[in-house]
Scaffold this motif. Sequence first.
Motif, PDB file in Angstrom:
ATOM      1  N   GLN A   1       0.842  -1.145  -0.091  1.00 28.16           N
ATOM      2  CA  GLN A   1       0.242  -0.077  -0.043  1.00 28.16           C
ATOM      3  C   GLN A   1       0.872   1.206  -0.022  1.00 28.16           C
TER       4      GLN A   1
ATOM      5  N   GLU B   1       3.711   1.465  -1.054  1.00 30.83           N
ATOM      6  CA  GLU B   1       4.518   1.563  -2.585  1.00 30.83           C
ATOM      7  C   GLU B   1       3.427   2.259  -3.520  1.00 30.83           C
ATOM      8  N   ASP B   2       1.953   1.877  -3.275  1.00 29.26           N
ATOM      9  CA  ASP B   2       1.144   2.413  -4.323  1.00 29.26           C
ATOM     10  C   ASP B   2       0.575   3.887  -4.065  1.00 29.26           C
TER      11      ASP B   2
ATOM     12  N   ARG C   1       4.387   8.379  -8.626  1.00 32.94           N
ATOM     13  CA  ARG C   1       2.985   8.523  -8.347  1.00 32.94           C
ATOM     14  C   ARG C   1       2.646   9.909  -7.602  1.00 32.94           C
TER      15      ARG C   1
END
Length: 166
Positions: free
Chosen positions: A21, A23-24, A132
Amino acid sequence: MRRLMSWLMMLSLLLVPTLAQAEDSIRLVVGGVEVQTDVAPVIEGGRTLVPLRVVAESLGFEVTWDGLSQTATLVRGDTTIMLTVDRPDALVNGQLITLDVPPTIRSDRMLVPVRVVAEQIGLHVDWDEATRTVVITPQGSGTLTVVIDPAVLSLLQQSRGGGSYR
């Protein structure tokens, strides 16, 4: 030894989703300052949705919420933006604009397509896929004023040894 191995296996199973999570997660940078949100931004329909209040207030908007109609009204200078949950349009200074993705509610927070609010006041929005990160900057050579809550500034100063960061 067997008990230790069991505990280690259980611990690793608990940590894997947390690490994935992290990382995202989506970062949000406004005027060079990373904005922390209590509800994580999400990607829906190819668009990044962010918690409205924290982003709008960091851009200097006053935000009001009408719970009956589930409408947020943002006011900054002569700009007024009205967004309603699950409606694919918004009112910007009385003009109806179409949204790519309608605002939604997650964890009691209204999430909106970040590009709508930023671009309506002349800001530029970029997406850095590698990190991101949503990056909001002024168009051209202008400057962007980020409003930081004095209480938050005080906490930052305390956590960094009390020095002034103004």
